[in-house]
Write a protein that holds these residues in place. Structure first.
Motif, PDB file in Angstrom:
ATOM      1  N   TRP A  82      -6.165   3.619  10.708  1.00  0.00           N
ATOM      2  CA  TRP A  82      -7.176   3.667   9.648  1.00  0.00           C
ATOM      3  C   TRP A  82      -8.574   3.828  10.215  1.00  0.00           C
ATOM      4  N   HIS A  95      -3.998  -4.867   5.743  1.00  0.00           N
ATOM      5  CA  HIS A  95      -3.431  -4.447   4.456  1.00  0.00           C
ATOM      6  C   HIS A  95      -3.803  -5.381   3.308  1.00  0.00           C
ATOM      7  N   CYS A 140       0.549   1.290   9.613  1.00  0.00           N
ATOM      8  CA  CYS A 140       0.148  -0.104   9.382  1.00  0.00           C
ATOM      9  C   CYS A 140      -0.895  -0.593  10.378  1.00  0.00           C
ATOM     10  N   ASN A 161      -5.648  -6.728   0.197  1.00  0.00           N
ATOM     11  CA  ASN A 161      -6.434  -6.072  -0.845  1.00  0.00           C
ATOM     12  C   ASN A 161      -6.464  -6.964  -2.077  1.00  0.00           C
ATOM     13  N   PRO A 192       4.215  -5.186   6.089  1.00  0.00           N
ATOM     14  CA  PRO A 192       3.631  -4.791   7.384  1.00  0.00           C
ATOM     15  C   PRO A 192       3.802  -5.899   8.404  1.00  0.00           C
ATOM     16  N   ARG A 250      -7.765  -1.225   5.384  1.00  0.00           N
ATOM     17  CA  ARG A 250      -7.070  -0.098   4.732  1.00  0.00           C
ATOM     18  C   ARG A 250      -7.708   0.228   3.383  1.00  0.00           C
TER      19      ARG A 250
END
Length: 370
Positions: A167, A280, A162, A282, A272, A197
Protein backbone atom coordinates in the motif's frame (compact mmCIF):
# COMPACT_ATOMS: atom_id res chain seq x y z
CA UNK A 1 -64.97 -82.61 -76.87
CA UNK A 2 -64.41 -83.53 -73.19
CA UNK A 3 -63.26 -80.84 -70.76
CA UNK A 4 -59.75 -80.97 -69.44
CA UNK A 5 -59.31 -82.21 -65.93
CA UNK A 6 -57.53 -79.87 -63.55
CA UNK A 7 -54.69 -81.39 -61.49
CA UNK A 8 -55.67 -81.97 -57.94
CA UNK A 9 -53.39 -80.09 -55.43
CA UNK A 10 -51.51 -82.26 -53.04
CA UNK A 11 -52.78 -82.18 -49.47
CA UNK A 12 -50.73 -80.14 -47.03
CA UNK A 13 -48.25 -82.05 -44.91
CA UNK A 14 -49.28 -82.83 -41.38
CA UNK A 15 -48.54 -80.41 -38.59
CA UNK A 16 -46.06 -82.76 -37.01
CA UNK A 17 -44.09 -82.86 -40.22
CA UNK A 18 -43.87 -79.07 -40.44
CA UNK A 19 -40.68 -77.64 -39.02
CA UNK A 20 -41.21 -75.17 -36.25
CA UNK A 21 -39.68 -71.78 -36.86
CA UNK A 22 -37.82 -70.52 -33.86
CA UNK A 23 -35.25 -67.85 -33.14
CA UNK A 24 -32.17 -68.10 -35.27
CA UNK A 25 -29.15 -69.26 -33.41
CA UNK A 26 -26.07 -67.15 -33.55
CA UNK A 27 -23.26 -68.53 -35.59
CA UNK A 28 -20.30 -69.56 -33.52
CA UNK A 29 -16.98 -69.05 -35.19
CA UNK A 30 -14.18 -71.43 -34.69
CA UNK A 31 -10.65 -70.28 -34.35
CA UNK A 32 -9.45 -72.42 -37.23
CA UNK A 33 -12.26 -71.23 -39.55
CA UNK A 34 -11.67 -67.51 -38.95
CA UNK A 35 -8.75 -65.93 -40.71
CA UNK A 36 -7.42 -62.41 -40.63
CA UNK A 37 -9.19 -61.50 -43.89
CA UNK A 38 -12.59 -62.11 -42.32
CA UNK A 39 -11.86 -59.84 -39.33
CA UNK A 40 -12.82 -56.23 -40.02
CA UNK A 41 -12.75 -52.98 -38.11
CA UNK A 42 -16.49 -53.37 -37.54
CA UNK A 43 -15.75 -56.29 -35.22
CA UNK A 44 -13.99 -53.86 -32.90
CA UNK A 45 -15.25 -50.32 -33.38
CA UNK A 46 -18.74 -50.67 -34.84
CA UNK A 47 -19.87 -53.91 -33.27
CA UNK A 48 -23.60 -54.29 -32.98
CA UNK A 49 -24.63 -53.56 -29.38
CA UNK A 50 -27.65 -55.86 -29.82
CA UNK A 51 -25.29 -58.79 -30.37
CA UNK A 52 -22.67 -57.96 -27.79
CA UNK A 53 -23.87 -55.35 -25.32
CA UNK A 54 -20.61 -55.22 -23.49
CA UNK A 55 -18.77 -54.17 -26.65
CA UNK A 56 -16.15 -56.88 -26.21
CA UNK A 57 -14.56 -58.90 -28.99
CA UNK A 58 -15.55 -62.53 -29.40
CA UNK A 59 -13.03 -64.98 -28.12
CA UNK A 60 -12.97 -66.90 -31.40
CA UNK A 61 -12.14 -63.79 -33.38
CA UNK A 62 -9.47 -62.80 -30.89
CA UNK A 63 -7.90 -66.26 -31.11
CA UNK A 64 -7.92 -66.11 -34.92
CA UNK A 65 -6.17 -62.74 -34.92
CA UNK A 66 -3.61 -64.00 -32.41
CA UNK A 67 -2.90 -67.09 -34.48
CA UNK A 68 -2.43 -65.03 -37.63
CA UNK A 69 -0.05 -62.72 -35.78
CA UNK A 70 1.99 -65.65 -34.46
CA UNK A 71 2.13 -67.22 -37.91
CA UNK A 72 3.67 -64.04 -39.29
CA UNK A 73 6.28 -64.19 -36.53
CA UNK A 74 7.12 -67.83 -37.29
CA UNK A 75 5.51 -69.23 -34.16
CA UNK A 76 2.96 -71.95 -33.81
CA UNK A 77 -0.38 -70.96 -32.51
CA UNK A 78 -0.51 -74.00 -30.28
CA UNK A 79 2.76 -73.19 -28.50
CA UNK A 80 1.33 -70.48 -26.33
CA UNK A 81 -2.10 -71.05 -24.83
CA UNK A 82 -4.49 -68.17 -25.23
CA UNK A 83 -6.63 -69.04 -22.25
CA UNK A 84 -4.40 -67.10 -19.89
CA UNK A 85 -4.32 -64.01 -22.08
CA UNK A 86 -8.05 -63.95 -22.84
CA UNK A 87 -9.40 -65.36 -19.60
CA UNK A 88 -11.32 -62.16 -19.04
CA UNK A 89 -13.41 -62.68 -22.20
CA UNK A 90 -14.58 -66.22 -21.43
CA UNK A 91 -17.93 -65.04 -20.13
CA UNK A 92 -18.73 -62.93 -23.23
CA UNK A 93 -20.71 -65.67 -24.98
CA UNK A 94 -22.75 -66.69 -21.96
CA UNK A 95 -25.52 -64.07 -21.99
CA UNK A 96 -26.06 -60.42 -22.76
CA UNK A 97 -27.27 -59.68 -19.26
CA UNK A 98 -24.11 -60.91 -17.65
CA UNK A 99 -22.04 -58.90 -20.12
CA UNK A 100 -23.89 -55.70 -19.31
CA UNK A 101 -23.43 -56.21 -15.57
CA UNK A 102 -19.73 -56.90 -16.01
CA UNK A 103 -19.29 -53.80 -18.14
CA UNK A 104 -21.04 -51.63 -15.54
CA UNK A 105 -18.90 -53.06 -12.75
CA UNK A 106 -15.75 -52.51 -14.80
CA UNK A 107 -16.71 -48.90 -15.46
CA UNK A 108 -17.40 -48.24 -11.78
CA UNK A 109 -14.12 -49.83 -10.70
CA UNK A 110 -12.18 -47.92 -13.37
CA UNK A 111 -13.74 -44.65 -12.24
CA UNK A 112 -12.85 -45.36 -8.62
CA UNK A 113 -9.28 -46.17 -9.58
CA UNK A 114 -9.04 -43.05 -11.72
CA UNK A 115 -10.38 -40.81 -8.97
CA UNK A 116 -8.02 -42.41 -6.49
CA UNK A 117 -5.06 -41.82 -8.81
CA UNK A 118 -6.11 -38.21 -9.36
CA UNK A 119 -6.39 -37.69 -5.61
CA UNK A 120 -2.95 -39.17 -5.05
CA UNK A 121 -1.48 -37.03 -7.80
CA UNK A 122 -3.12 -33.92 -6.37
CA UNK A 123 -1.65 -34.68 -2.96
CA UNK A 124 1.80 -35.29 -4.35
CA UNK A 125 1.99 -32.52 -6.97
CA UNK A 126 1.03 -29.09 -5.60
CA UNK A 127 2.69 -26.97 -8.27
CA UNK A 128 5.50 -24.46 -7.97
CA UNK A 129 5.62 -22.06 -5.07
CA UNK A 130 7.37 -18.83 -5.86
CA UNK A 131 8.84 -16.75 -3.04
CA UNK A 132 6.83 -13.82 -1.76
CA UNK A 133 9.49 -11.37 -3.00
CA UNK A 134 8.58 -12.20 -6.61
CA UNK A 135 4.89 -11.51 -5.97
CA UNK A 136 5.80 -8.25 -4.25
CA UNK A 137 7.85 -7.23 -7.27
CA UNK A 138 5.00 -8.11 -9.66
CA UNK A 139 2.57 -6.11 -7.53
CA UNK A 140 4.53 -2.96 -8.33
CA UNK A 141 3.25 -3.10 -11.94
CA UNK A 142 -0.49 -3.66 -11.45
CA UNK A 143 -3.15 -0.96 -11.61
CA UNK A 144 -5.14 -0.03 -8.51
CA UNK A 145 -8.37 -1.41 -10.04
CA UNK A 146 -6.65 -4.80 -10.59
CA UNK A 147 -5.75 -5.33 -6.95
CA UNK A 148 -8.63 -7.75 -6.33
CA UNK A 149 -7.81 -9.86 -9.40
CA UNK A 150 -4.16 -9.98 -8.38
CA UNK A 151 -5.01 -11.15 -4.85
CA UNK A 152 -7.11 -14.01 -6.25
CA UNK A 153 -4.18 -15.63 -8.08
CA UNK A 154 -2.91 -17.56 -5.07
CA UNK A 155 -2.51 -17.27 -1.33
CA UNK A 156 0.91 -15.64 -1.51
CA UNK A 157 -0.37 -12.98 -3.89
CA UNK A 158 -3.16 -12.27 -1.41
CA UNK A 159 -0.61 -12.08 1.41
CA UNK A 160 1.31 -9.46 -0.57
CA UNK A 161 -1.80 -7.26 -0.78
CA UNK A 162 -2.02 -7.39 3.03
CA UNK A 163 1.46 -5.95 3.60
CA UNK A 164 2.18 -2.34 4.39
CA UNK A 165 4.85 -2.22 1.67
CA UNK A 166 2.25 -2.90 -1.03
CA UNK A 167 0.00 0.00 0.00
CA UNK A 168 2.89 2.36 0.59
CA UNK A 169 4.30 1.72 -2.89
CA UNK A 170 0.83 2.10 -4.41
CA UNK A 171 0.48 5.50 -2.76
CA UNK A 172 3.90 6.72 -3.92
CA UNK A 173 3.34 5.60 -7.51
CA UNK A 174 0.16 7.67 -7.89
CA UNK A 175 1.00 10.60 -5.64
CA UNK A 176 0.29 13.99 -7.22
CA UNK A 177 1.61 17.17 -5.68
CA UNK A 178 -1.11 19.28 -7.27
CA UNK A 179 -3.90 17.32 -5.58
CA UNK A 180 -5.54 18.88 -2.53
CA UNK A 181 -5.42 16.23 0.17
CA UNK A 182 -6.57 16.24 3.79
CA UNK A 183 -3.94 16.21 6.51
CA UNK A 184 -4.37 12.49 7.16
CA UNK A 185 -3.73 11.71 3.47
CA UNK A 186 -0.54 13.75 3.19
CA UNK A 187 2.79 11.88 2.64
CA UNK A 188 3.96 12.74 6.17
CA UNK A 189 0.92 11.03 7.69
CA UNK A 190 1.27 7.92 5.54
CA UNK A 191 4.08 6.66 7.74
CA UNK A 192 1.50 5.53 10.28
CA UNK A 193 0.45 1.89 9.95
CA UNK A 194 -2.98 2.40 11.48
CA UNK A 195 -5.70 2.45 8.77
CA UNK A 196 -3.04 2.62 6.05
CA UNK A 197 -5.07 0.62 3.50
CA UNK A 198 -8.19 2.76 3.95
CA UNK A 199 -6.18 6.00 3.70
CA UNK A 200 -4.48 4.89 0.48
CA UNK A 201 -7.84 3.99 -1.09
CA UNK A 202 -9.31 7.38 -0.13
CA UNK A 203 -6.26 9.18 -1.49
CA UNK A 204 -6.63 7.41 -4.86
CA UNK A 205 -10.07 9.01 -5.24
CA UNK A 206 -8.32 12.37 -4.94
CA UNK A 207 -5.33 11.68 -7.24
CA UNK A 208 -5.97 8.69 -9.53
CA UNK A 209 -7.74 9.94 -12.66
CA UNK A 210 -9.90 6.83 -13.43
CA UNK A 211 -11.30 6.90 -9.87
CA UNK A 212 -11.93 10.64 -9.99
CA UNK A 213 -13.82 10.31 -13.28
CA UNK A 214 -15.83 7.42 -11.85
CA UNK A 215 -17.12 9.65 -9.07
CA UNK A 216 -18.02 12.34 -11.58
CA UNK A 217 -20.02 9.88 -13.70
CA UNK A 218 -21.98 8.38 -10.83
CA UNK A 219 -25.31 10.04 -10.00
CA UNK A 220 -25.77 11.88 -6.73
CA UNK A 221 -28.04 9.18 -5.39
CA UNK A 222 -28.35 5.73 -7.08
CA UNK A 223 -31.73 4.18 -7.86
CA UNK A 224 -31.12 1.29 -5.47
CA UNK A 225 -30.55 3.60 -2.50
CA UNK A 226 -33.92 2.87 -0.76
CA UNK A 227 -33.15 -0.87 -0.70
CA UNK A 228 -29.49 -0.50 0.29
CA UNK A 229 -30.26 1.80 3.22
CA UNK A 230 -32.80 -0.54 4.76
CA UNK A 231 -31.77 -1.77 8.24
CA UNK A 232 -28.92 0.75 8.35
CA UNK A 233 -28.00 2.04 11.78
CA UNK A 234 -27.70 5.78 12.36
CA UNK A 235 -24.37 6.43 14.06
CA UNK A 236 -24.28 10.25 13.91
CA UNK A 237 -26.60 13.07 12.91
CA UNK A 238 -25.92 16.78 12.45
CA UNK A 239 -27.30 19.75 10.57
CA UNK A 240 -25.87 23.05 9.37
CA UNK A 241 -26.81 26.00 7.21
CA UNK A 242 -25.25 25.96 3.75
CA UNK A 243 -24.41 29.69 3.77
CA UNK A 244 -25.68 32.87 5.34
CA UNK A 245 -27.15 34.29 2.16
CA UNK A 246 -29.43 31.38 1.30
CA UNK A 247 -31.99 29.53 3.38
CA UNK A 248 -30.74 26.03 2.47
CA UNK A 249 -30.12 23.62 5.31
CA UNK A 250 -28.02 20.47 5.09
CA UNK A 251 -28.89 17.41 7.21
CA UNK A 252 -26.29 14.62 7.38
CA UNK A 253 -26.84 11.06 8.60
CA UNK A 254 -23.84 8.79 9.07
CA UNK A 255 -25.20 5.28 8.56
CA UNK A 256 -23.71 1.83 8.92
CA UNK A 257 -25.09 -0.84 6.61
CA UNK A 258 -25.95 -4.13 8.24
CA UNK A 259 -26.05 -7.44 6.38
CA UNK A 260 -28.62 -10.15 7.25
CA UNK A 261 -27.93 -12.37 10.21
CA UNK A 262 -27.52 -15.55 8.21
CA UNK A 263 -24.80 -13.94 6.07
CA UNK A 264 -22.87 -12.86 9.15
CA UNK A 265 -22.98 -16.34 10.62
CA UNK A 266 -22.12 -18.25 7.43
CA UNK A 267 -19.58 -16.02 5.74
CA UNK A 268 -15.96 -16.78 6.50
CA UNK A 269 -13.61 -14.07 5.33
CA UNK A 270 -9.87 -14.41 5.04
CA UNK A 271 -8.25 -12.65 7.92
CA UNK A 272 -4.99 -10.76 7.27
CA UNK A 273 -1.88 -11.76 9.23
CA UNK A 274 -1.70 -10.53 12.79
CA UNK A 275 1.25 -8.27 12.06
CA UNK A 276 -0.85 -6.36 9.50
CA UNK A 277 -4.06 -5.95 11.47
CA UNK A 278 -3.43 -2.23 11.97
CA UNK A 279 -2.92 -1.79 8.23
CA UNK A 280 -6.37 -3.23 7.47
CA UNK A 281 -8.17 -1.51 10.33
CA UNK A 282 -11.04 0.67 9.12
CA UNK A 283 -13.55 2.17 11.58
CA UNK A 284 -15.71 3.38 8.66
CA UNK A 285 -16.10 -0.02 7.05
CA UNK A 286 -19.63 -0.48 5.57
CA UNK A 287 -20.46 3.14 6.42
CA UNK A 288 -22.04 5.79 4.21
CA UNK A 289 -23.18 9.38 4.50
CA UNK A 290 -26.75 10.38 3.61
CA UNK A 291 -26.86 14.11 2.92
CA UNK A 292 -30.27 15.80 2.48
CA UNK A 293 -30.53 19.49 1.58
CA UNK A 294 -33.84 21.24 2.29
CA UNK A 295 -35.13 24.68 1.39
CA UNK A 296 -35.71 25.62 5.04
CA UNK A 297 -35.02 24.27 8.50
CA UNK A 298 -37.01 21.17 9.55
CA UNK A 299 -37.11 19.88 13.10
CA UNK A 300 -35.91 16.27 13.31
CA UNK A 301 -36.10 14.20 16.51
CA UNK A 302 -33.11 12.37 17.92
CA UNK A 303 -32.59 9.20 15.87
CA UNK A 304 -28.98 8.30 16.75
CA UNK A 305 -28.66 4.61 17.56
CA UNK A 306 -31.89 3.73 15.73
CA UNK A 307 -32.30 1.73 12.51
CA UNK A 308 -33.88 2.86 9.25
CA UNK A 309 -36.69 0.48 8.31
CA UNK A 310 -38.26 2.59 5.54
CA UNK A 311 -36.77 5.10 3.13
CA UNK A 312 -38.76 6.59 0.23
CA UNK A 313 -38.23 9.47 -2.20
CA UNK A 314 -41.31 10.94 -3.87
CA UNK A 315 -42.36 14.12 -5.62
CA UNK A 316 -43.19 17.05 -3.41
CA UNK A 317 -46.62 18.68 -3.28
CA UNK A 318 -45.42 21.63 -5.35
CA UNK A 319 -44.27 19.19 -8.10
CA UNK A 320 -40.88 20.92 -8.25
CA UNK A 321 -38.92 19.29 -5.44
CA UNK A 322 -38.57 15.96 -3.63
CA UNK A 323 -40.21 14.56 -0.55
CA UNK A 324 -38.23 12.18 1.68
CA UNK A 325 -39.81 9.93 4.27
CA UNK A 326 -37.83 7.85 6.77
CA UNK A 327 -39.00 5.54 9.54
CA UNK A 328 -36.65 4.59 12.40
CA UNK A 329 -37.01 1.65 14.79
CA UNK A 330 -34.99 0.49 17.76
CA UNK A 331 -34.01 -2.82 16.10
CA UNK A 332 -33.66 -3.96 12.47
CA UNK A 333 -36.54 -5.74 10.75
CA UNK A 334 -35.52 -8.65 8.56
CA UNK A 335 -37.31 -10.06 5.52
CA UNK A 336 -40.57 -11.83 6.20
CA UNK A 337 -41.65 -9.47 8.97
CA UNK A 338 -43.80 -6.41 8.48
CA UNK A 339 -42.73 -3.32 10.41
CA UNK A 340 -45.24 -1.51 12.60
CA UNK A 341 -44.91 2.12 11.63
CA UNK A 342 -46.97 3.31 14.58
CA UNK A 343 -44.17 2.14 16.93
CA UNK A 344 -41.38 3.84 15.00
CA UNK A 345 -40.20 7.43 14.59
CA UNK A 346 -41.28 9.00 11.31
CA UNK A 347 -39.24 11.77 9.71
CA UNK A 348 -40.80 13.59 6.75
CA UNK A 349 -38.70 16.21 4.92
CA UNK A 350 -40.55 18.35 2.38
CA UNK A 351 -39.55 20.21 0.23
CA UNK A 352 -36.10 18.68 -0.44
CA UNK A 353 -33.62 20.34 -2.75
CA UNK A 354 -31.18 17.41 -3.22
CA UNK A 355 -30.34 13.98 -1.82
CA UNK A 356 -26.80 12.59 -2.01
CA UNK A 357 -25.19 9.40 -0.80
CA UNK A 358 -21.43 9.06 -0.19
CA UNK A 359 -19.52 5.86 0.60
CA UNK A 360 -16.62 5.79 3.03
CA UNK A 361 -14.02 6.23 0.28
CA UNK A 362 -15.69 9.30 -1.24
CA UNK A 363 -13.70 12.56 -0.87
CA UNK A 364 -16.67 14.29 0.77
CA UNK A 365 -17.10 11.58 3.39
CA UNK A 366 -16.05 12.81 6.88
CA UNK A 367 -13.29 10.45 7.83
CA UNK A 368 -12.80 9.34 11.43
CA UNK A 369 -9.22 8.11 11.04
CA UNK A 370 -6.82 8.97 13.83
Amino acid sequence: MAPRERPVAAPPPPAAAMRKRGPRKRLKFRAEDVCLERVTVADYANSDPAVVKSGRVKKAIANAVQQEAKSFCGLEASCVPTDEVLSVTESCDSSDEVDSKDSINDRISSRKKKSKRCKENSDDVVGKEYPIDIWLMLASYIRPEDTVNFSLICKRAWTVTCTAAFWTRLYRRHYNRNAILPIRLQPESMEKMYCLRACVIRSLYHMYRPFVSRIARNPAIPEITPSTLKNSKCLLFWSKKVDQQSSLWEFSFKLQRQSPRFKNSCSKRLQPPLRYEDVHMNPDQDCCLLQITTLNFIYIPIVMGMTITLFTINVSTDMRHHRVKMVFHDSPIWSGKKPRFDHGVQVVMDPVHSVRLFDWWHPQFPSSHI
